[in-house]
Write an enzyme that holds these catalytic residues in place. Structure first.
Site, PDB file in Angstrom:
ATOM      1  N   ASP A  18       0.827  -1.210   0.000  1.00 28.72           N
ATOM      2  CA  ASP A  18       0.000   0.000   0.000  1.00 28.72           C
ATOM      3  C   ASP A  18       0.862   1.261   0.000  1.00 28.72           C
ATOM      4  OD1 ASP A  18      -2.338   1.416  -0.034  1.00 28.72           O
ATOM      5  OD2 ASP A  18      -2.846   1.075   2.072  1.00 28.72           O
ATOM      6  N   HIS A  35       2.566   3.197  -8.999  1.00 23.06           N
ATOM      7  CA  HIS A  35       2.387   1.763  -9.257  1.00 23.06           C
ATOM      8  C   HIS A  35       3.590   1.210 -10.024  1.00 23.06           C
ATOM      9  CE1 HIS A  35      -1.551   2.226  -7.661  1.00 23.06           C
ATOM     10  NE2 HIS A  35      -2.086   2.822  -8.709  1.00 23.06           N
ATOM     11  N   LEU A 129      11.074 -20.611  -4.573  1.00 25.24           N
ATOM     12  CA  LEU A 129      10.040 -19.760  -3.990  1.00 25.24           C
ATOM     13  C   LEU A 129       8.724 -19.872  -4.761  1.00 25.24           C
ATOM     14  CD1 LEU A 129       9.377 -17.141  -2.120  1.00 25.24           C
ATOM     15  CD2 LEU A 129       9.995 -15.842  -4.158  1.00 25.24           C
TER      16      LEU A 129
END
Ligand code: IPE
Ligand code: IPE
Ligand code: MG
Length: 236
Positions: A18, A35, A129
């Site tokens: 955020d 972004h 991962l």
């Protein structure tokens, strides 16, 4: 004991990314610029998670509620997703990363869904991962879709059990364990309809750092803090 002790290392770290808009605003830029810069943090955190031997890194990228943002921003975010997923696929392959997307994907464009399906299929066999992107996701949606799945498999007979419901959550259905550590950036101290069920016993870590500024050192600080926590699960 060192903070890299495996018992003290979370198996699954999740991040509510955020603060992109505020990061851009502080610099007199468009929200979209925030972004774009946030993608660099995604790269840095993915790299660091792999380096530390974290098994699952999940990122809340777009909530169901985020569909209510101005069309221009939604479109910019969606085209950024398409661009990034296709650009990162070779890196996932190179680094043995398995890529998974979870959420109400019916709402995504066909182009994005194809990009996701291709990347997931290509990386499905990778054993390093697991990177999970939550797209068009909400915790309430997840619980309701799980309940509907159980109802369908029960043929509408009998009561739903907790075990059944839990097994039908989109994370569990994809064999992803509940998050051990949940990080939220940008100073907001709320869950914003994220993994409501799965975070029942998750450790929370809040930081004022805005997502585009959250990189390796900030991630390390969160892991160090996690290593000091004592998880009791209601016991003594
Ligand atoms: C997080 O940053 C990214 C998404 C929710 C898609 P925001 O866009 O929410 O940035 P702020 O909170 O307005 O600063
Ligand atoms: C939460 O951020 C969703 C994501 C990071 C994808 P928001 O910016 O949408 O959350 P609120 O509106 O501040 O609760
Ligand atoms: Mg926000």
């Amino acid at each position: 004991m060192s903070a890299t002790n495996n018992n003290l290392l979370p198996q699954h770290v999740s991040i509510i990314m955020d603060g992109n808009g505020r990061w851009a605003k502080q610099r007199g830029k468009e929200r979209t610029e925030g972004h774009i810069e946030g993608v660099e943090s995604v790269r840095a955190c993915t790299e660091y998670a792999a380096e530390r031997g974290i098994k699952y890194l999940s990122l809340f990228a777009f909530s169901e509620e985020n569909w209510g943002r101005p069309q221009e921003e939604v479109e910019a975010l969606m085209s950024l997703m398409v661009k990034c997923i296709s650009a990162e696929t070779p890196t996932f392959t190179k680094n043995n990363i398995r890529f998974v997307v979870l959420g109400n994907l019916e709402r995504l464009s066909e182009g994005l869904r194809t990009e996701i399906a291709d990347c997931m299929a290509l990386t499905a066999g990778n054993t390093g991962l697991t990177l999970i992107l939550f797209l068009s996701y909400s915790g309430k949606w997840d619980i309701v879709q799980a309940a509907n799945r159980v109802l369908a498999s029960n043929g509408g007979e009998g009561e739903i059990t907790m075990e059944q419901l839990e097994a039908a959550l989109c994370t569990r259905a994809a064999a992803i364990p509940d998050p051990d550590l949940l990080i939220r950036t940008s100073g907001e101290m709320r869950i914003s309809n994220y993994m409501l069920w799965q975070s029942a016993y998750t450790e929370y870590y809040f930081t004022d750092i805005l997502w585009p500024d959250f990189r390796k050192n900030e991630f390390k600080a969160a892991l160090d803090e996690y290593a000091k926590r004592e998880r009791r699960y209601g016991k003594v």
